[in-house]
Design a protein around this motif. Sequence first.
Motif, short mmCIF file in Angstrom:
data_model
loop_
_atom_site.label_atom_id
_atom_site.label_comp_id
_atom_site.label_asym_id
_atom_site.label_seq_id
_atom_site.Cartn_x
_atom_site.Cartn_y
_atom_site.Cartn_z
N HIS A 73 0.84 -1.20 0.00
CA HIS A 73 0.00 0.00 0.00
C HIS A 73 0.87 1.25 0.00
O HIS A 73 1.84 1.34 0.76
CB HIS A 73 -0.91 0.02 1.24
N SER A 74 0.55 2.20 -0.85
CA SER A 74 1.18 3.52 -0.86
C SER A 74 2.70 3.40 -0.98
O SER A 74 3.20 2.78 -1.93
CB SER A 74 0.76 4.29 0.40
N TYR A 75 3.48 3.95 -0.03
CA TYR A 75 4.94 3.86 -0.10
C TYR A 75 5.43 2.44 -0.30
O TYR A 75 6.38 2.19 -1.06
CB TYR A 75 5.56 4.43 1.19
N SER A 76 4.80 1.47 0.36
CA SER A 76 5.38 0.13 0.40
C SER A 76 5.32 -0.59 -0.94
O SER A 76 5.94 -1.64 -1.10
CB SER A 76 4.72 -0.73 1.48
N GLY A 77 4.62 -0.03 -1.92
CA GLY A 77 4.70 -0.61 -3.25
C GLY A 77 6.13 -0.65 -3.76
O GLY A 77 6.50 -1.54 -4.53
N ILE A 78 6.94 0.29 -3.32
CA ILE A 78 8.33 0.34 -3.80
C ILE A 78 9.15 -0.83 -3.26
O ILE A 78 9.76 -1.56 -4.04
CB ILE A 78 8.95 1.72 -3.48
N PRO A 79 9.20 -1.08 -1.94
CA PRO A 79 9.91 -2.28 -1.50
C PRO A 79 9.22 -3.58 -1.91
O PRO A 79 9.89 -4.58 -2.17
CB PRO A 79 9.98 -2.12 0.02
N VAL A 80 7.90 -3.60 -1.98
CA VAL A 80 7.19 -4.82 -2.40
C VAL A 80 7.56 -5.19 -3.83
O VAL A 80 7.81 -6.37 -4.15
CB VAL A 80 5.66 -4.64 -2.26
N GLY A 81 7.61 -4.20 -4.73
CA GLY A 81 7.98 -4.49 -6.12
C GLY A 81 9.37 -5.06 -6.25
O GLY A 81 9.63 -5.93 -7.11
N GLN A 82 10.28 -4.61 -5.38
CA GLN A 82 11.64 -5.15 -5.40
C GLN A 82 11.67 -6.55 -4.80
O GLN A 82 12.33 -7.45 -5.33
CB GLN A 82 12.56 -4.23 -4.61
N ALA A 83 10.96 -6.73 -3.69
CA ALA A 83 10.93 -8.05 -3.04
C ALA A 83 10.32 -9.10 -3.96
O ALA A 83 10.74 -10.27 -3.95
CB ALA A 83 10.14 -7.97 -1.73
N ALA A 84 9.34 -8.70 -4.77
CA ALA A 84 8.66 -9.66 -5.65
C ALA A 84 9.63 -10.33 -6.61
O ALA A 84 9.48 -11.51 -6.94
CB ALA A 84 7.55 -8.95 -6.42
N ARG A 92 3.09 -15.67 -6.37
CA ARG A 92 1.88 -15.91 -7.15
C ARG A 92 1.46 -14.63 -7.87
O ARG A 92 1.14 -14.63 -9.05
CB ARG A 92 0.74 -16.41 -6.25
N ARG A 93 1.44 -13.51 -7.12
CA ARG A 93 1.00 -12.25 -7.71
C ARG A 93 1.45 -11.08 -6.83
O ARG A 93 1.63 -11.23 -5.61
CB ARG A 93 -0.53 -12.22 -7.86
N VAL A 94 1.63 -9.94 -7.46
CA VAL A 94 1.85 -8.67 -6.76
C VAL A 94 0.55 -7.87 -6.85
O VAL A 94 -0.07 -7.81 -7.91
CB VAL A 94 2.98 -7.85 -7.40
N VAL A 95 0.16 -7.26 -5.74
CA VAL A 95 -0.98 -6.34 -5.75
C VAL A 95 -0.52 -5.01 -5.17
O VAL A 95 -0.09 -4.94 -4.01
CB VAL A 95 -2.18 -6.87 -4.96
N TYR A 96 -0.59 -3.97 -5.98
CA TYR A 96 -0.29 -2.62 -5.52
C TYR A 96 -1.61 -1.93 -5.16
O TYR A 96 -2.50 -1.81 -5.99
CB TYR A 96 0.40 -1.81 -6.62
N VAL A 97 -1.72 -1.50 -3.92
CA VAL A 97 -2.95 -0.84 -3.44
C VAL A 97 -2.73 0.67 -3.44
O VAL A 97 -2.13 1.23 -2.53
CB VAL A 97 -3.34 -1.34 -2.04
N ASP A 98 -3.18 1.32 -4.53
CA ASP A 98 -3.05 2.77 -4.67
C ASP A 98 -1.64 3.22 -4.30
O ASP A 98 -1.46 4.22 -3.59
CB ASP A 98 -4.09 3.48 -3.78
N LEU A 177 6.19 -9.38 -14.02
CA LEU A 177 5.59 -10.11 -12.91
C LEU A 177 4.06 -10.02 -12.97
O LEU A 177 3.51 -8.98 -13.31
CB LEU A 177 6.08 -9.53 -11.57
N PRO A 178 3.35 -11.10 -12.63
CA PRO A 178 1.88 -11.05 -12.59
C PRO A 178 1.42 -10.04 -11.55
O PRO A 178 1.76 -10.16 -10.37
CB PRO A 178 1.48 -12.48 -12.22
N TRP A 204 -0.03 -7.30 -16.42
CA TRP A 204 -0.66 -6.38 -15.47
C TRP A 204 -2.14 -6.21 -15.75
O TRP A 204 -2.57 -6.25 -16.90
CB TRP A 204 0.02 -5.00 -15.55
N GLU A 205 -2.91 -5.97 -14.66
CA GLU A 205 -4.31 -5.63 -14.78
C GLU A 205 -4.64 -4.47 -13.85
O GLU A 205 -3.98 -4.28 -12.81
CB GLU A 205 -5.21 -6.82 -14.44
#
Length: 232
Positions: A73-84, A92-98, A177-178, A204-205
Amino acid sequence: MVDFVLVPGAWLGAWAWDEVAGALRGAGHGVHPVTLSGLAERRGVDAGQQQHVADIVAVVESQDLQDVVLVGHSYSGIPVGQAAGRIGDRLRRVVYVDSNIPTDGKSFVDGWSEEGQAWVREQMATSDGYWPPLTAEDYADQDLTDEAIELIVSRGTPHPGRSISEPAELVKPIGELPTTYLKCLMDGTTPSTDVLEQLKSPSWELVELKTGHWPMFSQPAALAQLLSAAAG
């Protein structure tokens, strides 16, 4: 069973996901909310962005999770995208929440205007290198009750400044990445330019939710339903 790893945005801890986590567990999923270093109960650690990436990867690897939906969510999309990109076929999937999304070699604030960057530098200079939490007024018109705003303001903690000023380090292009990108429409109806570019990828969707920037507080049941659907 899908395992959701839920990562909150700036100033928040794992507690921010309590209602969403309960709904996902009720649907039979595994749920692993994360508090990033330097925040909430982990306050006091001067964490950089790569530490936040390591925090997320450690949750996946230490618990040997195999079918993982990483949610940022928010800021954490940046580390999540790297961790993925670092957890291999466990993903299985990455979900970015706004959220923001990572660009290799760029930090969270690099895309801001000069005025915005000067503002956040000034805030951190007067707060021992931390980014101070927002005030109650900043949460107006975001589909939040007074009680939700009070909860966020009372439990929010200063965010480690190095994590928003250090550059991202991608080991795999995020477009491969999905991915589901969730746009919260009360915080602007159109995704940012960098998100729109990634949405050209067939991996991406885009999904939308008519609420504000903090849907885990404003629409937790709807958010949990969307996360379940994204997981397939």
